[in-house]
Design an enzyme around this catalytic site. Structure first.
Site, PDB file in Angstrom:
ATOM      1  N   ARG A  28       0.864  -1.145  -0.094  1.00 52.35           N
ATOM      2  CA  ARG A  28       0.153  -0.152   0.057  1.00 52.35           C
ATOM      3  C   ARG A  28       0.968   1.249  -0.145  1.00 52.35           C
ATOM      4  O   ARG A  28       0.624   2.110  -0.722  1.00 52.35           O
ATOM      5  CB  ARG A  28      -1.118   0.013   1.367  1.00 52.35           C
ATOM      6  CG  ARG A  28      -2.338  -0.775   0.940  1.00 52.35           C
ATOM      7  CD  ARG A  28      -2.023  -2.233   0.415  1.00 52.35           C
ATOM      8  NE  ARG A  28      -3.434  -2.811   0.276  1.00 52.35           N
ATOM      9  CZ  ARG A  28      -3.829  -3.535   1.397  1.00 52.35           C
ATOM     10  NH1 ARG A  28      -3.402  -3.733   2.508  1.00 52.35           N
ATOM     11  NH2 ARG A  28      -5.021  -4.152   1.130  1.00 52.35           N
ATOM     12  N   HIS A  75      -6.373  -9.507  -4.087  1.00 55.10           N
ATOM     13  CA  HIS A  75      -5.577  -8.482  -3.736  1.00 55.10           C
ATOM     14  C   HIS A  75      -4.413  -8.599  -4.958  1.00 55.10           C
ATOM     15  O   HIS A  75      -3.371  -8.644  -4.657  1.00 55.10           O
ATOM     16  CB  HIS A  75      -4.951  -8.942  -2.412  1.00 55.10           C
ATOM     17  CG  HIS A  75      -5.615  -8.507  -1.200  1.00 55.10           C
ATOM     18  ND1 HIS A  75      -5.929  -7.293  -0.759  1.00 55.10           N
ATOM     19  CD2 HIS A  75      -6.485  -9.154  -0.471  1.00 55.10           C
ATOM     20  CE1 HIS A  75      -6.837  -7.223   0.215  1.00 55.10           C
ATOM     21  NE2 HIS A  75      -7.269  -8.565   0.293  1.00 55.10           N
ATOM     22  N   ASP A 102      -2.636  -0.936  12.618  1.00 51.10           N
ATOM     23  CA  ASP A 102      -3.340   0.344  12.011  1.00 51.10           C
ATOM     24  C   ASP A 102      -4.639   0.775  12.579  1.00 51.10           C
ATOM     25  O   ASP A 102      -4.718   1.954  12.604  1.00 51.10           O
ATOM     26  CB  ASP A 102      -3.684  -0.236  10.478  1.00 51.10           C
ATOM     27  CG  ASP A 102      -4.491  -1.518  10.454  1.00 51.10           C
ATOM     28  OD1 ASP A 102      -4.597  -2.215  11.291  1.00 51.10           O
ATOM     29  OD2 ASP A 102      -5.374  -1.477   9.543  1.00 51.10           O
ATOM     30  N   TRP A 136      -6.390 -14.151  11.495  1.00 49.31           N
ATOM     31  CA  TRP A 136      -6.768 -12.771  11.620  1.00 49.31           C
ATOM     32  C   TRP A 136      -7.970 -12.350  11.759  1.00 49.31           C
ATOM     33  O   TRP A 136      -8.140 -11.294  12.327  1.00 49.31           O
ATOM     34  CB  TRP A 136      -6.123 -12.016  10.282  1.00 49.31           C
ATOM     35  CG  TRP A 136      -7.146 -11.994   9.143  1.00 49.31           C
ATOM     36  CD1 TRP A 136      -6.852 -13.237   8.119  1.00 49.31           C
ATOM     37  CD2 TRP A 136      -8.114 -11.171   8.456  1.00 49.31           C
ATOM     38  NE1 TRP A 136      -7.921 -12.734   7.218  1.00 49.31           N
ATOM     39  CE2 TRP A 136      -8.449 -11.725   7.356  1.00 49.31           C
ATOM     40  CE3 TRP A 136      -8.148  -9.877   8.955  1.00 49.31           C
ATOM     41  CZ2 TRP A 136      -9.403 -11.012   6.601  1.00 49.31           C
ATOM     42  CZ3 TRP A 136      -9.401  -9.267   8.385  1.00 49.31           C
ATOM     43  CH2 TRP A 136      -9.764  -9.587   7.040  1.00 49.31           C
ATOM     44  N   THR A 152      -0.663  -0.402   5.927  1.00 48.32           N
ATOM     45  CA  THR A 152      -0.361   0.835   5.643  1.00 48.32           C
ATOM     46  C   THR A 152      -1.035   1.735   4.566  1.00 48.32           C
ATOM     47  O   THR A 152      -0.618   2.800   4.174  1.00 48.32           O
ATOM     48  CB  THR A 152       1.385   0.927   5.059  1.00 48.32           C
ATOM     49  OG1 THR A 152       1.194   0.097   3.836  1.00 48.32           O
ATOM     50  CG2 THR A 152       2.197   0.058   5.856  1.00 48.32           C
ATOM     51  N   GLU A 153      -2.227   1.583   4.542  1.00 46.06           N
ATOM     52  CA  GLU A 153      -3.013   2.414   3.689  1.00 46.06           C
ATOM     53  C   GLU A 153      -2.970   3.939   4.260  1.00 46.06           C
ATOM     54  O   GLU A 153      -3.031   4.911   3.332  1.00 46.06           O
ATOM     55  CB  GLU A 153      -4.457   2.003   4.089  1.00 46.06           C
ATOM     56  CG  GLU A 153      -5.112   0.866   3.122  1.00 46.06           C
ATOM     57  CD  GLU A 153      -4.829  -0.602   3.915  1.00 46.06           C
ATOM     58  OE1 GLU A 153      -4.213  -0.564   4.961  1.00 46.06           O
ATOM     59  OE2 GLU A 153      -5.536  -1.558   3.846  1.00 46.06           O
ATOM     60  N   TYR A 187      -3.870  -5.640  15.220  1.00 45.56           N
ATOM     61  CA  TYR A 187      -3.730  -4.726  13.786  1.00 45.56           C
ATOM     62  C   TYR A 187      -3.368  -3.462  14.412  1.00 45.56           C
ATOM     63  O   TYR A 187      -4.157  -2.609  14.718  1.00 45.56           O
ATOM     64  CB  TYR A 187      -5.070  -4.698  13.298  1.00 45.56           C
ATOM     65  CG  TYR A 187      -5.035  -6.149  12.199  1.00 45.56           C
ATOM     66  CD1 TYR A 187      -4.603  -6.962  12.563  1.00 45.56           C
ATOM     67  CD2 TYR A 187      -5.751  -5.633  11.001  1.00 45.56           C
ATOM     68  CE1 TYR A 187      -4.533  -8.178  11.398  1.00 45.56           C
ATOM     69  CE2 TYR A 187      -5.858  -6.670   9.980  1.00 45.56           C
ATOM     70  CZ  TYR A 187      -5.139  -8.070  10.127  1.00 45.56           C
ATOM     71  OH  TYR A 187      -5.175  -9.188   9.534  1.00 45.56           O
ATOM     72  N   ASP A 238      -0.136  -6.276  -3.454  1.00 40.26           N
ATOM     73  CA  ASP A 238      -1.432  -6.264  -3.332  1.00 40.26           C
ATOM     74  C   ASP A 238      -2.040  -5.636  -4.498  1.00 40.26           C
ATOM     75  O   ASP A 238      -1.371  -5.243  -5.427  1.00 40.26           O
ATOM     76  CB  ASP A 238      -1.595  -5.431  -1.939  1.00 40.26           C
ATOM     77  CG  ASP A 238      -2.856  -5.733  -1.251  1.00 40.26           C
ATOM     78  OD1 ASP A 238      -3.971  -5.823  -1.665  1.00 40.26           O
ATOM     79  OD2 ASP A 238      -2.775  -6.263  -0.074  1.00 40.26           O
ATOM     80  N   GLU A 293      -9.638 -12.560   1.437  1.00 38.19           N
ATOM     81  CA  GLU A 293     -10.574 -11.380   1.077  1.00 38.19           C
ATOM     82  C   GLU A 293     -10.616 -11.638  -0.612  1.00 38.19           C
ATOM     83  O   GLU A 293     -10.654 -10.605  -1.173  1.00 38.19           O
ATOM     84  CB  GLU A 293     -10.406 -10.089   1.526  1.00 38.19           C
ATOM     85  CG  GLU A 293     -10.080  -9.705   2.797  1.00 38.19           C
ATOM     86  CD  GLU A 293      -9.617  -8.451   3.323  1.00 38.19           C
ATOM     87  OE1 GLU A 293     -10.213  -7.858   4.232  1.00 38.19           O
ATOM     88  OE2 GLU A 293      -8.556  -8.009   2.731  1.00 38.19           O
TER      89      GLU A 293
HETATM   90  C1  ACM Z   1      -6.243  -9.186   6.189  1.00 34.17           C
HETATM   91  O1  ACM Z   1      -6.236  -8.345   7.117  1.00 34.17           O
HETATM   92  N1  ACM Z   1      -7.048  -9.154   5.167  1.00 34.17           N
HETATM   93  C2  ACM Z   1      -5.332 -10.253   6.276  1.00 34.17           C
END
Ligand code: ACM
Length: 546
Positions: free
Chosen positions: A147, A247, A413, A386, A462-463, A411, A176, A320
């Site tokens: 990111r 991703h 972030d 996660w 890191t978005e 997490y 990603d 995802e």
């Molecule tokens: C994740 O946070 N999508 C692994």
């Protein structure tokens, strides 16, 4: 004098001190030369003392000796500072290296500087006996360099910071939707096209702001080799992540044939410049499989097994993966029929299983996010849990090794305080104390099942971390608390002593200062750490306990 982080298993203080002088030598047995070289380098810089190489342990009289003690466990060490000097013995070179990290802490915060402040000052180590070993074998940090790219120098610095905290697995999130960061020789467009974007969303997805300048960068294969070697010298394994089948928009932008060409015009795609999960996922074709086998062939060479305890692992993402395009794609539906699969979820499982078999045949082990559990996995595969604890519980019960990194605890972030001035606030409030109280082993597991918990890792997405300063701010001091969770055994009974941790942190902040870490001060963000007017996505209330 011994405000150590992470806290060792046992500390018995003596009454005198060892004084390092111009005559002090560092002796390292041949097996511990790496730790000896590291210690000599950092302490020469910080102290200005010559710290010559001793040729036998006796040379280190009044100095520092490093050697193995085969009676100790693999990462275990014993540090004895007494009237004859400092002796660090470990069950392995790694154990000695962790002991050397402890010694640096004992020398005081200025031991973390790169030049002496005052050549006349005394450098002393208090007389003490420390016996220590880690609670978990896997003590990880995941850094998302897709990111926002972190230049190589910054990555090497992260490895130094990890080593200072006795963390030993660097999970390198290299690809990603928003960027492809590793040079692959046979597919040059992955980096020519995939490693940069023309502009970038500034703030969370809903923010109206854009940073209207190109962002990008990638690691050459030699950069990667250097990073892996630098990590190995610090007893850190690097686990690369190449995310499939979701991703993957950056890869599809570079090679449009990887996408679902019967659903959209993939030649019109570019590297994603905003946040969220792209619907543009890999097409489940033979061409895609062969392409990624080519990618993984180079990845296996760049990240050799044998470069660290967990270097056999390759992370394939698996999280995802949106199924919108597979539902519409005639080719994907044909694949589902041909393979006799029930639906798109089984198609994803088939995709992961292909690389599980492929990696296993090459003597490597697959690890992926907990979604990969949904389709059944090969025996040696491991799971990074996660989405809470549930994935870890299911994986351990199915006999898979597990790394616990539940988003509601580790997490980084997620915002670390509720205040208005918290920069670009994301997710739940996860304070230093919340991270400190995180328990990695799911309580539902039996003792036998819990043996599958290899350990734990903190994840840095890191978005909204566009720079090293932002990564520092989100990571510290919480990663210091996390290091103690991963390394130090729980004091029983009564759980963790946060007040005691805070007292030790008072000294540790001075180490972080000397290292130049832009942590969040306990009093809140400094003016330049704030991002007034930049929209985040805070979630109110306590995180679900799942
Ligand atoms: C994740 O946070 N999508 C692994």
């Amino acid at each position: 004098m011994t405000e150590l982080i992470p806290a060792p298993r046992s500390v018995v203080a003596g009454s005198g001190e060892v004084r390092l002088t111009a005559r002090s030598e560092i002796y390292a047995s041949s097996e511990t030369e790496g730790a000896g070289n590291w210690l000599r380098t950092v302490l020469r810089q910080a102290t200005g003392l010559p710290l010559r190489e001793g040729r036998e342990l006796d040379d280190a009289e009044g100095g520092i000796g490093l050697q193995l003690d085969p009676g100790l466990g693999p990462e275990e060490y014993r540090l004895v500072s007494d009237s004859s000097g400092v002796l660090i013995e470990g069950g392995s070179a790694a154990g000695v290296f962790w002991g050397a990290q402890t010694l640096r802490q004992l020398l005081g915060p200025d031991a973390y500087r790169r030049a002496p402040l005052d050549r006349d000052r005394a450098w002393t180590v208090p007389h003490v006996t420390i016996e220590d070993s880690p609670r978990f074998r896997w003590r990880g940090l995941m850094l998302d360099v897709a990111r926002h790219f972190m230049p190589k120098e910054g990555v090497l610095r992260q490895l130094d910071l990890m080593a200072a905290h006795k963390l030993n697995v660097f999970h390198f999130h290299l690809t990603d939707d928003q960027g492809w960061r590793v040079e692959i020789k046979r597919y040059p467009k992955l980096t020519e096209t995939g490693s940069w974007r023309a502009r970038t969303k500034f703030g969370h997805r809903a923010s109206p702001l854009w940073d209207e300048k190109p962002h990008g960068g990638f690691y050459t294969q030699d950069d990667i080799r250097e990073i892996v070697a630098y990590a190995a010298e610090r007893h850190i394994s690097v686990v690369p992540e190449i995310d499939v089948p979701g991703h993957s928009q950056a890869a599809i932008a570079a090679y449009p044939e990887l996408g679902n060409t019967d659903v959209i015009d993939t030649t019109a795609l570019s590297v994603l410049d905003t946040w969220g999960i792209s619907a543009n996922v890999l097409a489940p074709t033979d061409n895609t499989l062969r392409f990624y086998e080519g990618v993984f062939e180079e990845v296996l060479e760049l990240f050799p097994a044998g470069a660290g305890e967990f270097s056999e692992f390759i992370h394939v993402g698996g999280d995802e993966c949106r199924k919108d395009q597979w539902k519409q794609s005639t080719a994907a539906q044909g694949r589902i029929k041909e393979l006799g699969l029930a639906d798109e979820d089984e198609l994803q499982a088939w995709f992961i299983a292909h690389f599980d078999t492929w990696l296993t045949a090459r003597g490597r082990r697959l690890i992926g996010w907990d979604e990969i559990l949904e389709g059944g996995l090969a025996e040696g595969a491991a799971v990074a849990s996660w989405r809470g604890y549930a994935g870890g519980v299911a994986a351990a019960r199915a006999g898979h090794d597990v790394v616990m990194c539940p988003e509601q605890y580790v997490y980084l972030d997620h915002r670390q305080a509720p205040g208005e001035d918290e920069p670009v606030p994301i997710g739940y409030v996860r304070t230093l104390e919340d991270v400190y109280r995180f328990e990695p082993v799911p309580q539902q597991l039996t003792e036998a099942e819990a043996r599958h918990v290899l350990g734990t890792q903190a994840n840095v997405w890191t978005e909204v971390m566009e720079s090293q300063e932002r990564v520092d701010y989100q990571s510290y001091p919480r990663l210091s608390a996390f290091a103690e969770v991963a390394w130090s055994s729980l004091p029983a009974p009564g759980g963790r002593d946060f007040a005691g941790f805070e007292e030790r942190m008072a000294v540790h902040y001075r180490r972080l200062d000397a290292l130049g870490v832009g942590y969040r001060p306990p009093t809140g963000p400094l003016p330049w750490q704030q991002r007034p007017g930049v929209l985040g996505r805070p979630i109110e209330g306590a995180p679900p306990n799942r």
